[in-house]
Design a protein around this motif. Sequence first.
Motif, PDB file in Angstrom:
ATOM      1  N   UNK A 185       0.833  -1.198   0.000  1.00 19.45           N
ATOM      2  CA  UNK A 185       0.000   0.000   0.000  1.00 19.45           C
ATOM      3  C   UNK A 185       0.871   1.252   0.000  1.00 19.45           C
ATOM      4  N   UNK A 186       1.987   1.227   0.743  1.00 13.02           N
ATOM      5  CA  UNK A 186       2.886   2.379   0.756  1.00 13.02           C
ATOM      6  C   UNK A 186       3.531   2.608  -0.613  1.00 13.02           C
ATOM      7  N   UNK A 187       3.790   1.528  -1.334  1.00 19.43           N
ATOM      8  CA  UNK A 187       4.403   1.643  -2.652  1.00 19.43           C
ATOM      9  C   UNK A 187       3.389   1.917  -3.768  1.00 19.43           C
ATOM     10  N   UNK A 188       2.108   1.992  -3.411  1.00 17.10           N
ATOM     11  CA  UNK A 188       1.082   2.254  -4.409  1.00 17.10           C
ATOM     12  C   UNK A 188       0.705   1.055  -5.246  1.00 17.10           C
ATOM     13  N   UNK A 189       0.958  -0.147  -4.764  1.00 15.51           N
ATOM     14  CA  UNK A 189       0.617  -1.382  -5.488  1.00 15.51           C
ATOM     15  C   UNK A 189      -0.809  -1.785  -5.118  1.00 15.51           C
ATOM     16  N   UNK A 190      -1.675  -1.899  -6.112  1.00 14.18           N
ATOM     17  CA  UNK A 190      -3.064  -2.303  -5.881  1.00 14.18           C
ATOM     18  C   UNK A 190      -3.142  -3.820  -6.009  1.00 14.18           C
ATOM     19  N   UNK A 191      -3.417  -4.478  -4.897  1.00 13.36           N
ATOM     20  CA  UNK A 191      -3.475  -5.940  -4.874  1.00 13.36           C
ATOM     21  C   UNK A 191      -4.838  -6.436  -5.339  1.00 13.36           C
ATOM     22  N   UNK A 192      -4.820  -7.616  -5.917  1.00 15.60           N
ATOM     23  CA  UNK A 192      -6.078  -8.226  -6.357  1.00 15.60           C
ATOM     24  C   UNK A 192      -6.970  -8.537  -5.161  1.00 15.60           C
ATOM     25  N   UNK A 193      -6.355  -9.012  -4.071  1.00 17.45           N
ATOM     26  CA  UNK A 193      -7.088  -9.305  -2.849  1.00 17.45           C
ATOM     27  C   UNK A 193      -6.094  -9.266  -1.695  1.00 17.45           C
ATOM     28  N   UNK A 214      -4.185 -23.762   8.587  1.00 19.08           N
ATOM     29  CA  UNK A 214      -2.812 -23.311   8.361  1.00 19.08           C
ATOM     30  C   UNK A 214      -2.491 -23.364   6.861  1.00 19.08           C
ATOM     31  N   UNK A 215      -2.948 -24.407   6.191  1.00 18.66           N
ATOM     32  CA  UNK A 215      -2.734 -24.514   4.747  1.00 18.66           C
ATOM     33  C   UNK A 215      -3.437 -23.373   4.015  1.00 18.66           C
ATOM     34  N   UNK A 216      -4.631 -22.997   4.500  1.00 18.69           N
ATOM     35  CA  UNK A 216      -5.351 -21.880   3.885  1.00 18.69           C
ATOM     36  C   UNK A 216      -4.560 -20.567   4.049  1.00 18.69           C
ATOM     37  N   UNK A 217      -3.948 -20.373   5.223  1.00 14.86           N
ATOM     38  CA  UNK A 217      -3.142 -19.169   5.451  1.00 14.86           C
ATOM     39  C   UNK A 217      -1.907 -19.157   4.545  1.00 14.86           C
ATOM     40  N   UNK A 218      -1.325 -20.317   4.316  1.00 16.69           N
ATOM     41  CA  UNK A 218      -0.195 -20.385   3.382  1.00 16.69           C
ATOM     42  C   UNK A 218      -0.634 -19.998   1.970  1.00 16.69           C
ATOM     43  N   UNK A 219      -1.822 -20.425   1.604  1.00 15.97           N
ATOM     44  CA  UNK A 219      -2.347 -20.064   0.283  1.00 15.97           C
ATOM     45  C   UNK A 219      -2.532 -18.560   0.166  1.00 15.97           C
ATOM     46  N   UNK A 220      -3.099 -17.944   1.211  1.00 17.29           N
ATOM     47  CA  UNK A 220      -3.282 -16.486   1.206  1.00 17.29           C
ATOM     48  C   UNK A 220      -1.946 -15.771   1.051  1.00 17.29           C
ATOM     49  N   UNK A 221      -0.955 -16.203   1.820  1.00 17.43           N
ATOM     50  CA  UNK A 221       0.348 -15.540   1.787  1.00 17.43           C
ATOM     51  C   UNK A 221       1.014 -15.731   0.422  1.00 17.43           C
ATOM     52  N   UNK A 222       0.932 -16.938  -0.121  1.00 18.35           N
ATOM     53  CA  UNK A 222       1.536 -17.175  -1.435  1.00 18.35           C
ATOM     54  C   UNK A 222       0.903 -16.338  -2.525  1.00 18.35           C
ATOM     55  N   UNK A 223      -0.415 -16.147  -2.485  1.00 19.80           N
ATOM     56  CA  UNK A 223      -1.091 -15.324  -3.486  1.00 19.80           C
ATOM     57  C   UNK A 223      -0.653 -13.865  -3.388  1.00 19.80           C
ATOM     58  N   UNK A 224      -0.504 -13.367  -2.163  1.00 13.89           N
ATOM     59  CA  UNK A 224      -0.077 -11.981  -1.988  1.00 13.89           C
ATOM     60  C   UNK A 224       1.355 -11.805  -2.489  1.00 13.89           C
ATOM     61  N   UNK A 225       2.228 -12.769  -2.198  1.00 11.95           N
ATOM     62  CA  UNK A 225       3.618 -12.670  -2.659  1.00 11.95           C
ATOM     63  C   UNK A 225       3.675 -12.610  -4.184  1.00 11.95           C
TER      64      UNK A 225
END
Length: 444
Positions: free
Chosen positions: A178-186, A215-226
């Motif tokens: 957000x600080x860098x102005x990157x608009x994330x898909x989710x 925990x697997x769902x949280x890994x999925x969220x983090x991987x998508x953001x990365x």
Amino acid sequence: MRPKKPKKQPQDQLFQVRLDVVCDPSNPLVKLADRINWDGLDEHFSSLYASAGRPATATRMLIGLTLLQSLYGLSEDDVVNRWSENPYWQYLCGETFFQYQRPIVRSGLSKWRKRIKDKGMEALLQQTLAVGLASGAVKDTSLKRVSVDTTVQPKAVAHPTDAKLLNRSRERLVRLAKKQGIVLRQSYQRKGPQAVLKAGRYAHARQMKRMAKEVKRLKTYLGRVIRDIERKAETTPKSLKTELALASRLLAQQRHDTNKLYSLHEPHVACISKGKAHKKYEFGNKISLCVTNKEGFIVGAQGLEGNPYDGHTLKGALDQVTDLTGIRPERCYVDRGYRGHGVTETQVFLSGQKRNVTPTIKKELKRRSAIEAVIGHQKTEGRLGWNRLRGVLGDKINALMAAIGYNLKLILRALSFLLQILKELVAGITGNLNQLTKETIASA
């Protein structure tokens, strides 16, 4: 620029009170202030300042505040705010008249620690040793007989769990994007905390398969953001690149891996096994302490990175003692965890050793366990119980500050004991003179 040197005999002021008039000369803090070599410390730290610019805060002020913080285990806010309430603290810091304002801002102490680093703290520890020798708190002959042991210094981090770490890493990445102005898909700002809450509840109910699913769902969220950030970031600044590296490391690590990531803001924290029922593991770093075998006076303290083997740390601990005291210890007493130390310059005796043990060495070997009490006091009353200083440098400085505070307590106790003996001696002499005077008058 170096601080300006204070005047040797400042002029009296009409509406201000001199501290040497207010303070009791027999107070241990006053005696401690008179025994410290302030000019020598000022010259030692003179190379840290630039040749031009605004004069810095007085070195004695910063050293005095550091000593008080180490002695009483205070935070920067507490020691700065309470300084204006105590005339003895002001006398220790070099003030001539009583002051009503705070001496410096809170951040001045943390900047001072970063300036002097761990070598500067070792100079302060060396000064406590010199004062301890002068006050009788430790004898020079005791420097040849030392005990060495290691302990864990817990870091100020939350207890690590996979769910909390994964969600925290996602939140940090979203904030930086957000600080860098990157608009994330989710951003998963709503679903992430819900998954963490469910994982904690399933773990409490011992429903491990459901917890692993969250925990697997949280890994999925983090991987998508990365992946979303890597696609959309045109230029990756250093802060974002570091956070992406930590997130990728967190995703890749498995349960039985070594050098795992336990904290995002303190990536160097290690998991150290204690082997005790009440506390099986601690998260922090290992430190090495060296004390005199007789008095328990600390002559060396090292903050070690990670969890090294005890035997590999012994040579560095003895070398530090030699540098600080100028004397190479002749005998060193350690526990059985130091097998295979490889030290040849000093005689090393392990706990429970039977060979080559004379009655004197046997007596000193029994005194080795006294270092455990020193460690316990530093953890309960000092700074070793919870390290709040940041980074690897903070680990080293906090260990040295704990050692400085413990030595100062021993020095103040020795000064108070000497004062009590002196008072009893004066009272005895005065009583004898009064009795002799009465007898003389009666006989006349």
